[in-house]
Design a protein around this motif. Structure first.
Motif, short mmCIF file in Angstrom:
data_model
loop_
_atom_site.label_atom_id
_atom_site.label_comp_id
_atom_site.label_asym_id
_atom_site.label_seq_id
_atom_site.Cartn_x
_atom_site.Cartn_y
_atom_site.Cartn_z
N ASP A 352 0.85 -1.19 0.00
CA ASP A 352 0.00 0.00 0.00
C ASP A 352 0.88 1.24 0.00
N ASN A 353 0.41 2.28 -0.70
CA ASN A 353 1.13 3.56 -0.73
C ASN A 353 2.57 3.39 -1.20
N ILE A 354 2.75 2.62 -2.24
CA ILE A 354 4.07 2.43 -2.85
C ILE A 354 4.18 3.38 -4.03
N MET A 355 5.31 4.06 -4.17
CA MET A 355 5.49 5.03 -5.23
C MET A 355 5.98 4.32 -6.49
N LEU A 356 5.15 4.37 -7.54
CA LEU A 356 5.46 3.68 -8.80
C LEU A 356 5.19 4.60 -9.98
N PRO A 357 5.86 4.38 -11.11
CA PRO A 357 5.51 5.09 -12.35
C PRO A 357 4.28 4.44 -12.96
N ALA A 358 3.84 4.96 -14.07
CA ALA A 358 2.70 4.36 -14.76
C ALA A 358 3.08 3.00 -15.31
N LEU A 359 2.27 1.99 -14.99
CA LEU A 359 2.48 0.64 -15.48
C LEU A 359 1.27 0.22 -16.31
N SER A 360 1.46 -0.73 -17.19
CA SER A 360 0.40 -1.21 -18.07
C SER A 360 0.01 -2.63 -17.70
N ASN A 361 -1.18 -3.02 -18.12
CA ASN A 361 -1.58 -4.42 -17.95
C ASN A 361 -0.55 -5.32 -18.64
N GLY A 362 -0.17 -6.39 -17.96
CA GLY A 362 0.83 -7.30 -18.50
C GLY A 362 2.24 -7.02 -18.02
N ASP A 363 2.49 -5.82 -17.48
CA ASP A 363 3.80 -5.56 -16.89
C ASP A 363 3.99 -6.46 -15.67
N LEU A 364 5.24 -6.59 -15.24
CA LEU A 364 5.58 -7.57 -14.21
C LEU A 364 6.02 -6.90 -12.91
#
Length: 404
Positions: A352-364
């Motif tokens: 929860d509340n993890i800082m991530l860039p934009a990811l797409s479906n299928g990314d790992l």
């Protein structure tokens, strides 16, 4: 599947970026087997076994199957000369199937059914653990075939799991067990203890060893047969979200305490987590995403009812890394995100509340330190199948390398 484009590492307690070789192996494994996956690297099992073996040169290591009872781990450690710690008939069946000699095993569950005792004896395992008179009495029919260790309790509220809350007895009760066994003509071989899982201070071991030494002396003073074995358990720490003391340094005071035991006392240990925690990498795929209350929720095909079960049962925090597979442009600006598992249960949240860039479906999403109490406690809840395990560097297989 598109070729892996970018490897990202944004988790606050991540252990570092994946190498290009690791990324290629992970993505090619997903291409071949699908997701979710667990990649089990037997080279890491070997490395960890020898690190602990070198740090405790006078101790015979019995791998505790509980955290990762995988046949490849058993095969690997058997080839390296390890012994094994068993607790159930299922574990007896596993080592028997692999061809582990029975004399390289002990059975350490303090509470057993008669069938558990019979199954182990039929296999040839003859060393068992007790911590009360009720359990001792179960061995009356087998007194000519067994040797017992009496387990002592040493509470440790600082550990992940204070195992002495559930098992073990006081020194006074242990002496009563030993005296009673002598009357019943049941051989007591020695003492055992477990100071708790993920123990961060070696002083806990030192204190327990000193207490066991005092009890051994008292046994002799009482005119009872001298004890010849001490099992110092497991609990040796590994680094999840913070660094722990290097194992060589951690074991220095333990070795000093063991040096004070009589030369006739054989010392054994039951490491589990230390051997396998680093040996497995998890790979989950993003199934979908949604925006909720200002956060992006990424729904993975693995969660706390699967490989991340340690978040519920083990209090572990796994370093996480993202692999973006598509090569179209996306911003790398970080945004508050949630990683959640696939089930319909709202508690199935990985981070929860993890800082991530934009990811797409299928990314790992790749998790490290995933070898202990992950697949072992995974379920098929909601009919989401648990992750498939891919074995690398097995003694019986020609497989690629992934040393994490």
């Amino acid at each position: 599947m598109a070729q892996a484009h970018t490897v990202l590492d944004f988790h606050s307690y991540s252990s570092g970026l994946l190498s290009s070789d690791e990324t290629r192996l992970i993505t090619s494994s997903v291409t071949q087997y699908g997701a979710p996956l667990l990649l089990l690297d037997c080279d890491v099992v070997r490395r960890q076994y020898h690190a602990l073996n070198d740090a405790l040169p006078s101790v015979t290591l019995h791998y505790a199957l509980k955290p990762l009872p995988h046949e490849a781990v058993v095969r690997t450690l058997l080839a390296e000369g390890a012994c094994f710690d068993l607790a159930t008939s299922g574990e007896v069946d596993l080592v028997k199937q692999i061809g582990v000699p029975a004399e390289r095993t002990i059975h350490t569950h303090p509470i057993k059914r008669d069938s558990d005792i019979r199954d182990a004896l039929e296999y040839g395992c003859t060393v068992f653990v007790v911590d009360n008179l009720n359990e001792l009495e179960k061995f009356k029919p087998y007194k000519d075939r067994v040797e017992l260790l009496v387990r002592l309790s040493f509470r440790n509220k600082e550990a992940f799991a204070d195992l002495s809350k559930k098992f073990g007895c006081s020194a006074e009760d242990a002496l009563e067990i030993i005296e009673t066994a002598n009357r019943w003509q049941i051989r007591i071989k020695g003492l055992s203890f477990h100071v708790g899982s993920q123990t961060l201070s070696p002083q806990k071991y030192v204190d327990a060893i000193e207490a066991c030494k005092a009890l051994m002396n008292k046994v002799v003073d009482c005119g009872l047969p001298a004890l010849s074995m001490l099992d110092i358990g497991g609990g040796f720490p590994v680094s999840y979200n913070r660094q722990v003391m290097p194992i060589k340094l951690f074991c220095v005071p333990i070795n000093a305490a063991l040096a004070g035991l009589p030369e006739t006392v054989q010392v054994i240990a039951e490491p589990g987590r230390f051997i396998v925690a680093e040996a497995m990498v998890s790979v989950a795929s993003i199934m979908g995403q949604a925006k909720r209350e200002g956060q992006i929720w990424y729904y993975l095909d693995d969660g706390i009812y699967g490989s991340f079960s340690g978040l519920m049962f083990d209090d572990a925090q796994y370093p996480l890394t993202a692999i973006r597979l598509s090569d179209h442009w996306r911003t790398s600006a970080l945004q508050s995100s949630v990683l959640t598992g696939p089930t319909c249960d709202s508690i199935d949240v990985v981070a929860d509340n993890i800082m991530l860039p934009a990811l797409s479906n299928g990314d790992l999403i790749v998790g490290k330190m995933m070898g202990a109490y992950t697949s072992a406690t995974a379920t098929d809840f909601n009919f989401f199948k648990r992750a498939h395990t891919v074995v690398l560097n097995d003694v019986a297989l020609d497989s690629p390398r992934l040393i994490v």
